[in-house]
Design an enzyme around this catalytic site. Structure first.
Site, PDB file in Angstrom:
ATOM      1  N   LYS A  11       0.434  -1.264   0.310  1.00  0.00           N
ATOM      2  CA  LYS A  11      -0.474  -0.391   0.373  1.00  0.00           C
ATOM      3  C   LYS A  11       0.660   0.882  -0.093  1.00  0.00           C
ATOM      4  CE  LYS A  11      -3.729  -1.799   2.267  1.00  0.00           C
ATOM      5  NZ  LYS A  11      -5.466  -2.486   3.250  1.00  0.00           N
ATOM      6  N   TYR A  51     -12.214  -2.515  -3.333  1.00  0.00           N
ATOM      7  CA  TYR A  51     -13.508  -2.347  -2.377  1.00  0.00           C
ATOM      8  C   TYR A  51     -14.188  -2.350  -2.494  1.00  0.00           C
ATOM      9  CZ  TYR A  51      -8.404  -2.114   0.438  1.00  0.00           C
ATOM     10  OH  TYR A  51      -6.781  -2.492   0.363  1.00  0.00           O
ATOM     11  N   PHE A  59     -15.576   3.423   6.867  1.00  0.00           N
ATOM     12  CA  PHE A  59     -14.113   3.798   6.274  1.00  0.00           C
ATOM     13  C   PHE A  59     -14.192   4.265   5.213  1.00  0.00           C
ATOM     14  CE2 PHE A  59     -13.942  -1.251   7.894  1.00  0.00           C
ATOM     15  CZ  PHE A  59     -13.158  -1.089   6.381  1.00  0.00           C
ATOM     16  N   ASN A 114      -1.974   0.648   6.681  1.00  0.00           N
ATOM     17  CA  ASN A 114      -1.418  -1.100   7.078  1.00  0.00           C
ATOM     18  C   ASN A 114      -0.739  -1.692   6.585  1.00  0.00           C
ATOM     19  OD1 ASN A 114      -3.702  -1.863   5.926  1.00  0.00           O
ATOM     20  ND2 ASN A 114      -4.646  -2.550   7.365  1.00  0.00           N
ATOM     21  N   HIS A 117      -2.557  -5.058   1.602  1.00  0.00           N
ATOM     22  CA  HIS A 117      -3.610  -6.194   1.189  1.00  0.00           C
ATOM     23  C   HIS A 117      -3.108  -7.509   1.093  1.00  0.00           C
ATOM     24  CE1 HIS A 117      -7.432  -7.213  -0.005  1.00  0.00           C
ATOM     25  NE2 HIS A 117      -6.559  -7.723  -1.276  1.00  0.00           N
ATOM     26  N   GLU A 128      -9.636 -10.955  -7.219  1.00  0.00           N
ATOM     27  CA  GLU A 128      -8.591  -9.965  -7.540  1.00  0.00           C
ATOM     28  C   GLU A 128      -7.387  -9.493  -8.269  1.00  0.00           C
ATOM     29  OE1 GLU A 128      -9.620  -9.376  -2.619  1.00  0.00           O
ATOM     30  OE2 GLU A 128      -7.782 -10.240  -3.011  1.00  0.00           O
TER      31      GLU A 128
HETATM   32  P1  GDP Z   1      -7.720  -6.716   6.287  1.00  0.00           P
HETATM   33  O1  GDP Z   1      -8.318  -8.519   4.898  1.00  0.00           O
HETATM   34  O2  GDP Z   1      -7.005  -7.083   7.364  1.00  0.00           O
HETATM   35  O3  GDP Z   1      -7.274  -5.495   4.926  1.00  0.00           O
HETATM   36  O4  GDP Z   1      -8.900  -5.534   5.985  1.00  0.00           O
HETATM   37  P2  GDP Z   1     -10.599  -6.002   5.732  1.00  0.00           P
HETATM   38  O5  GDP Z   1     -10.919  -6.559   4.580  1.00  0.00           O
HETATM   39  O6  GDP Z   1     -11.682  -5.726   6.993  1.00  0.00           O
HETATM   40  O7  GDP Z   1     -10.493  -4.327   5.489  1.00  0.00           O
HETATM   41  C1  GDP Z   1     -10.619  -3.694   4.532  1.00  0.00           C
HETATM   42  C2  GDP Z   1      -8.568  -2.630   4.796  1.00  0.00           C
HETATM   43  O8  GDP Z   1     -10.058  -1.250   4.960  1.00  0.00           O
HETATM   44  C3  GDP Z   1      -7.853  -2.788   5.796  1.00  0.00           C
HETATM   45  O9  GDP Z   1      -6.905  -3.412   5.432  1.00  0.00           O
HETATM   46  C4  GDP Z   1      -8.080  -1.441   5.929  1.00  0.00           C
HETATM   47  O10 GDP Z   1      -7.002  -0.613   4.962  1.00  0.00           O
HETATM   48  C5  GDP Z   1      -9.438  -0.720   6.076  1.00  0.00           C
HETATM   49  N1  GDP Z   1      -9.671  -0.312   6.870  1.00  0.00           N
HETATM   50  C6  GDP Z   1     -10.742  -2.280   7.581  1.00  0.00           C
HETATM   51  N2  GDP Z   1     -11.647  -2.051   9.081  1.00  0.00           N
HETATM   52  C7  GDP Z   1     -10.966  -0.483   9.318  1.00  0.00           C
HETATM   53  C8  GDP Z   1     -11.348   0.845  10.088  1.00  0.00           C
HETATM   54  O11 GDP Z   1     -12.148   0.330  10.927  1.00  0.00           O
HETATM   55  N3  GDP Z   1     -11.511   2.460  10.100  1.00  0.00           N
HETATM   56  C9  GDP Z   1     -10.062   2.153   8.814  1.00  0.00           C
HETATM   57  N4  GDP Z   1      -9.764   3.668   9.114  1.00  0.00           N
HETATM   58  N5  GDP Z   1      -9.754   1.417   7.999  1.00  0.00           N
HETATM   59  C10 GDP Z   1      -9.807   0.351   8.364  1.00  0.00           C
HETATM   60 MG    MG Z   2     -10.101  -8.147   3.246  1.00  0.00          MG
END
Ligand code: GDP
Ligand code: MG
Length: 143
Positions: A11, A51, A59, A114, A117, A128
């Site tokens: 990222k 996404y 978010f 973070n 991905h 994807e």
């Molecule tokens: P991942 O699969 O571990 O990347 O997590 P998810 O699929 O749940 O979420 C996708 C991405 O959305 C995450 O990697 C974060 O960058 C973002 N994200 C998820 N939860 C939050 C949140 O509570 N707040 C914010 N600002 N970003 C979030």
């Molecule tokens: Mg995810």
């Protein structure tokens, strides 16, 4: 265990920190081969489409804004149990909860930014990969 492919994004925060090589090195040291790789600047449409499953989340706007804030590296990783292996190497979504020694624990500071991905299942990996790569961009690394 069969050879599997997964999709990875380094990222914008990790690219800005200049740790592309350190992240790729972790993939390679843990039995994942890169079979496709490119750097690109995501458009808003690309980030929103990628996404789409999160579009109702609070978010979402911030996520799209972050993902388009600078270049990313999109890659296809191949190896035994690649989907789960990559998720283990990445660590938890929130770096504060990520296990020591994981990519997110070492290179990310917040849940919004973070570092990486990784696909969460073989089905999402296939979707994807196809979102960013055509079949002729995936290289044969078996030999
Ligand atoms: P991942 O699969 O571990 O990347 O997590 P998810 O699929 O749940 O979420 C996708 C991405 O959305 C995450 O990697 C974060 O960058 C973002 N994200 C998820 N939860 C939050 C949140 O509570 N707040 C914010 N600002 N970003 C979030
Ligand atoms: Mg995810």
């Amino acid at each position: 265990m069969a050879i599997e492919r997964t999709f990875s994004i380094i990222k914008p925060d990790a690219v800005a920190k200049n740790v592309i090589g350190e992240i790729v090195s972790r993939f390679e040291k843990n039995g994942l081969r890169i079979v496709a790789s490119k750097m690109l600047q995501l458009t808003q449409e690309q980030a929103e489409g990628f996404y789409a499953e999160h579009k109702e989340r609070g978010f979402f706007k911030d996520l799209v804004s972050f993902m388009t804030s600078g270049p990313v590296v999109v890659q296809v990783l191949e190896g035994e149990n690649a989907v789960l292996k990559n998720r283990e190497l990445m660590g938890a979504t929130n770096p504060k909860e990520a296990a020591a020694g994981t990519i997110r624990a070492d290179f990310a500071v917040s849940i919004d930014e973070n570092a990486v991905h990784g696909s969460d299942a073989p089905e999402s990996a296939a979707r994807e990969i196809a979102y960013f790569f055509s079949a002729n961009e995936l290289c044969d690394r078996i030999r």
